[in-house]
Design a protein around this motif. Structure first.
Motif, mmCIF file in Angstrom:
data_model
loop_
_atom_site.group_PDB
_atom_site.id
_atom_site.type_symbol
_atom_site.label_atom_id
_atom_site.label_comp_id
_atom_site.label_asym_id
_atom_site.label_seq_id
_atom_site.Cartn_x
_atom_site.Cartn_y
_atom_site.Cartn_z
ATOM 1 N N PHE A 60 -53.318 11.705 76.846
ATOM 2 C CA PHE A 60 -53.045 10.279 76.642
ATOM 3 C C PHE A 60 -54.090 9.624 75.746
ATOM 4 C CE2 PHE A 60 -50.425 9.597 80.807
ATOM 5 C CZ PHE A 60 -49.387 10.335 80.243
ATOM 6 N N GLU A 61 -54.917 10.424 75.105
ATOM 7 C CA GLU A 61 -55.848 9.879 74.130
ATOM 8 C C GLU A 61 -55.120 9.696 72.802
ATOM 9 O OE1 GLU A 61 -59.694 11.673 73.891
ATOM 10 O OE2 GLU A 61 -59.716 12.217 76.018
ATOM 11 N N PRO A 62 -55.610 8.796 71.942
ATOM 12 C CA PRO A 62 -54.848 8.485 70.724
ATOM 13 C C PRO A 62 -54.614 9.673 69.812
ATOM 14 C CG PRO A 62 -57.041 7.465 70.686
ATOM 15 C CD PRO A 62 -56.813 7.963 72.072
ATOM 16 N N TRP A 63 -55.593 10.577 69.695
ATOM 17 C CA TRP A 63 -55.433 11.708 68.787
ATOM 18 C C TRP A 63 -54.355 12.685 69.246
ATOM 19 C CZ3 TRP A 63 -56.268 16.331 71.158
ATOM 20 C CH2 TRP A 63 -57.107 16.344 72.286
ATOM 21 N N TYR A 64 -53.949 12.612 70.522
ATOM 22 C CA TYR A 64 -52.859 13.476 70.981
ATOM 23 C C TYR A 64 -51.580 12.697 71.254
ATOM 24 C CZ TYR A 64 -50.476 17.449 73.003
ATOM 25 O OH TYR A 64 -49.581 18.467 73.212
ATOM 26 N N LEU A 65 -51.692 11.528 71.883
ATOM 27 C CA LEU A 65 -50.484 10.795 72.261
ATOM 28 C C LEU A 65 -49.752 10.234 71.045
ATOM 29 C CD1 LEU A 65 -48.603 9.759 74.413
ATOM 30 C CD2 LEU A 65 -50.143 7.833 74.807
ATOM 31 N N LEU A 66 -50.456 9.705 70.056
ATOM 32 C CA LEU A 66 -49.776 9.144 68.890
ATOM 33 C C LEU A 66 -49.001 10.209 68.109
ATOM 34 C CD1 LEU A 66 -52.384 6.505 67.651
ATOM 35 C CD2 LEU A 66 -50.155 6.066 68.720
ATOM 36 N N PRO A 67 -49.561 11.405 67.837
ATOM 37 C CA PRO A 67 -48.751 12.452 67.217
ATOM 38 C C PRO A 67 -47.592 12.912 68.105
ATOM 39 C CG PRO A 67 -51.072 12.940 66.925
ATOM 40 C CD PRO A 67 -50.994 11.780 67.881
ATOM 41 N N SER A 68 -47.803 12.887 69.430
ATOM 42 C CA SER A 68 -46.713 13.254 70.346
ATOM 43 C C SER A 68 -45.545 12.288 70.206
ATOM 44 C CB SER A 68 -47.213 13.247 71.799
ATOM 45 O OG SER A 68 -48.178 14.249 72.031
ATOM 46 N N LEU A 69 -45.843 10.999 70.185
ATOM 47 C CA LEU A 69 -44.792 9.994 70.057
ATOM 48 C C LEU A 69 -44.101 10.092 68.698
ATOM 49 C CD1 LEU A 69 -46.684 6.980 71.669
ATOM 50 C CD2 LEU A 69 -44.728 8.191 72.654
ATOM 51 N N ALA A 70 -44.879 10.289 67.652
ATOM 52 C CA ALA A 70 -44.295 10.384 66.313
ATOM 53 C C ALA A 70 -43.354 11.578 66.204
ATOM 54 C CB ALA A 70 -45.402 10.485 65.265
ATOM 55 N N ALA A 71 -43.734 12.698 66.817
ATOM 56 C CA ALA A 71 -42.944 13.920 66.695
ATOM 57 C C ALA A 71 -41.772 13.968 67.667
ATOM 58 C CB ALA A 71 -43.852 15.141 66.908
ATOM 59 N N LEU A 72 -41.974 13.477 68.895
ATOM 60 C CA LEU A 72 -41.003 13.708 69.958
ATOM 61 C C LEU A 72 -40.252 12.461 70.394
ATOM 62 C CD1 LEU A 72 -43.260 16.066 72.111
ATOM 63 C CD2 LEU A 72 -41.606 16.702 70.348
ATOM 64 N N ASP A 73 -40.677 11.295 69.931
ATOM 65 C CA ASP A 73 -39.988 10.053 70.271
ATOM 66 C C ASP A 73 -39.807 9.201 69.018
ATOM 67 O OD1 ASP A 73 -38.820 8.052 71.983
ATOM 68 O OD2 ASP A 73 -40.714 6.969 71.904
ATOM 69 N N PRO A 74 -39.120 9.730 68.015
ATOM 70 C CA PRO A 74 -38.995 8.981 66.753
ATOM 71 C C PRO A 74 -38.203 7.696 66.892
ATOM 72 C CG PRO A 74 -37.546 10.904 66.747
ATOM 73 C CD PRO A 74 -38.427 11.041 67.948
ATOM 74 N N GLY A 75 -37.352 7.603 67.923
ATOM 75 C CA GLY A 75 -36.563 6.403 68.111
ATOM 76 C C GLY A 75 -37.279 5.285 68.826
ATOM 77 N N GLY A 76 -38.489 5.525 69.305
ATOM 78 C CA GLY A 76 -39.267 4.479 69.958
ATOM 79 C C GLY A 76 -38.799 4.135 71.355
ATOM 80 N N ARG A 77 -38.279 5.118 72.081
ATOM 81 C CA ARG A 77 -37.820 4.863 73.452
ATOM 82 C C ARG A 77 -38.988 4.650 74.411
ATOM 83 N NH1 ARG A 77 -36.531 8.219 77.831
ATOM 84 N NH2 ARG A 77 -37.287 10.000 76.618
ATOM 85 N N VAL A 78 -40.115 5.263 74.123
ATOM 86 C CA VAL A 78 -41.271 5.204 75.018
ATOM 87 C C VAL A 78 -42.051 3.914 74.795
ATOM 88 C CG1 VAL A 78 -43.425 6.332 75.699
ATOM 89 C CG2 VAL A 78 -41.432 7.719 75.079
#
Length: 403
Positions: A59-77
Motif C-alpha cells: 500500500f505504499e505509493p511505489w507499489y500501489l500506484l502502479p498496481s492501480l494503473a495496471a489492474l484498475d484502469p477504469g478507476g473502480r478502486v
C-alpha cells in the motif's frame, strides 16, 4: 483482475454528505488517483509510511500506484484517506464488490490483487483506534449498496488489528474472522548458520552442500546481493524470462504472461530499487542467472515478494540454495522479521523457515440497525460469530448488540 473501462457511479465510494468536521478532528476523504500521484500527496503518503504502526509495502505509493494503473484502469478502486489538518493518518484502497466469494452479496472490500500479499491499512503509530473509528463511521454513513466491510490479508498479531478489535468491541460492532491461515515467517535471534542447523536435519544440510558442489562443477557459481538500482533493468528482464520459461509460463500465470502484471512488476521493482526498498539475490552460473529472489524492505520488516529459478537445474535445488543465502537477513540490524508472502504449507519455505505469521480475513458490520442485523445473519451462516475482543489472535469474544 479489474478491466472494466467505465464503472458506474454506484461502484465508487459515495461522497460523505455529513457536516464538515470541526477543526482538529479526523476526516475521511477519497483521493483521486491523479492527485495521489502528485508531489504534495506523495509527501504526505511517504510521511504516513514512515510513521506506520505496521509496515505494508503493497500500500505504499511505489507499489500501489502502479498496481492501480495496471489492474484498475477504469478507476473502480477508491483511495480512502483519513486525515487531520492535511496530515494523512490512514490509507486504505477500497472497492465495491458485487460478489462475496461466489455469492451475490455486495460489500466494500479492501482492495488486493493476486500479487499483493498484505491488506492491512497504513495507519500512523499512536492513531490506530481513532483512524479505525473514523474509517468505520465514514462507511456507516456512505455504505450505499455495500452490506459490510471485508478485509483480507490481515496480519492478526499486528497493533493495527488489535486496535480494530478494541474499537469493534467498544462500539458493540459485530465482526467475524471468516478465515485464518499461517504462513512461513523468518524471525530469530540466531545466526544464519545456527538457524539453518535448527531448521534442517543434518542429512538435508549435507544434501544441500552436495548439490552446491555438483552445481559448482558445471561452471563458475556466484551469488550476488544488491540493494541499489544498478543493473535493475537487466535484472527485471532476466527474472521475467526465467519465470516465463518455467511451469508458470506453461500455465499462463507468469508475470510476463499478461501485459498488466508485466507492467506492474517492471514499474514497481524499478521504483523500489531506486528508493533502496528492494533486495535482489542472484545465483548465477557462468554469469547467467539460474535463481533470482526479490525481497521488499520495509523496516522493521521485509517481504519475500517473488522468486524464480531455471528448471533445467532443478536437481540441484537452486531455489533452496538461494534461500540458504537469504538467511543473511537475520544479520541485518534493521530487519527484525521477513514475511514469506507464501501460501500456507508451502512445500519449500515451510521446511526452512520455522516461525509462522497468522493471516486472516475479517468481515465487519457497517451502516444502521437493519444492515447490521442482516450482517449478523450472514456471519452466522458463514460460521463467523460476534464482535472481536481485545486480540484477534485470541479468537472472537462476544459483545453486545449494535446500537
Amino acid at each position: 483482475m479489474a478491466t472494466a473501462a467505465s464503472p458506474a457511479a454506484a461502484d465508487r465510494l459515495p461522497r460523505d454528505a455529513s457536516p464538515a468536521a470541526p477543526a482538529g478532528t479526523l476526516r475521511a476523504m477519497a483521493v483521486a488517483r491523479a492527485e495521489a500521484s502528485g508531489p504534495a500527496a506523495r509527501r504526505q503518503w511517504e510521511r504516513l509510511v514512515a510513521s506506520a504502526a505496521e509496515p505494508n509495502p503493497f500500500f505504499e505509493p511505489w507499489y500501489l500506484l502502479p498496481s492501480l494503473a495496471a489492474l484498475d484502469p477504469g478507476g473502480r478502486v477508491t483511495l480512502l484517506v483519513i486525515e487531520r489538518a492535511g496530515e494523512w493518518l490512514g490509507l486504505l484502497p477500497l472497492a465495491l464488490e458485487r460478489r462475496y466469494y461466489g455469492h451475490p452479496l455486495p460489500h466494500w472490500r479492501g482492495w488486493l490483487h493476486a500479487n499483493a500479499f498484505v491488506g492491512l491499512p497504513l495507519i500512523a503509530r499512536g492513531h490506530e483506534a481513532e483512524v479505525w473509528t473514523a474509517l468505520l463511521a465514514h462507511l456507516d454513513r456512505t455504505a450505499g449498496t455495500g452490506l459490510f466491510l471485508h478485509l483480507a490479508g490481515l496480519p492478526l498479531a499486528s497493533p493495527v488489528c488489535a486496535a480494530l478489535a478494541a474499537v469493534c468491541a467498544a462500539q458493540g460492532r459485530q465482526a467475524a474472522l471468516v478465515h485464518r491461515e499461517e504462513r512461513a515467517l523468518l524471525q530469530s535471534a540466531s545466526s544464519p548458520a545456527d538457524y539453518l542447523d535448527g531448521a534442517l536435519s543434518g542429512k538435508k544440510r549435507k544434501e544441500l552442500r552436495r548439490q552446491h558442489a555438483r552445481l559448482s562443477e558445471l561452471g563458475e557459481l556466484a551469488i550476488t546481493r544488491q540493494r541499489d538500482a544498478v543493473g535493475i533493468e537487466g535484472w527485471i528482464a532476466a527474472f521475467l524470462a526465467l519465470e516465463q520459461a518455467g511451469w508458470k509460463g506453461r500455465a499462463g500465470s507468469a508475470l510476463a504472461s499478461h501485459p498488466a502484471t508485466r507492467s506492474l512488476f517492471e514499474l514497481a521493482l524499478r521504483e523500489a530499487a531506486m528508493q533502496g526498498r528492494l533486495e535482489r539475490l542472484t545465483l548465477a552460473l557462468d554469469g547467467v542467472p539460474i535463481a533470482l529472489l526479490a525481497t521488499f524492505l520495509a523496516a522493521p520488516g521485509a517481504f519475500s515478494y517473488k522468486t524464480a529459478f531455471d528448471e533445467r537445474y532443478a536437481r540441484y535445488s537452486p531455489g533452496v540454495l538461494l534461500q540458504r543465502e537469504n538467511l543473511a537477513l537475520l544479520d541485518d540490524p534493521q530487519i527484525a522479521w521477513c514475511d514469506s508472502c507464501a501460501a500456507e504449507d508451502h512445500p519449500m519455505i515451510d521446511h526452512l523457515w520455522r516461525e509462522r505469521r497468522a493471516i486472516g480475513r475479517l468481515s465487519i458490520a457497517i451502516g444502521g440497525r437493519l444492515r447490521r442485523g442482516a450482517f449478523r445473519l450472514l456471519a452466522r451462516a458463514e460460521g463467523g460469530t460476534t464482535a472481536p475482543g481485545p486480540s484477534l489472535e485470541g479468537g472472537m469474544a462476544p459483545a453486545g448488540d449494535p446500537a
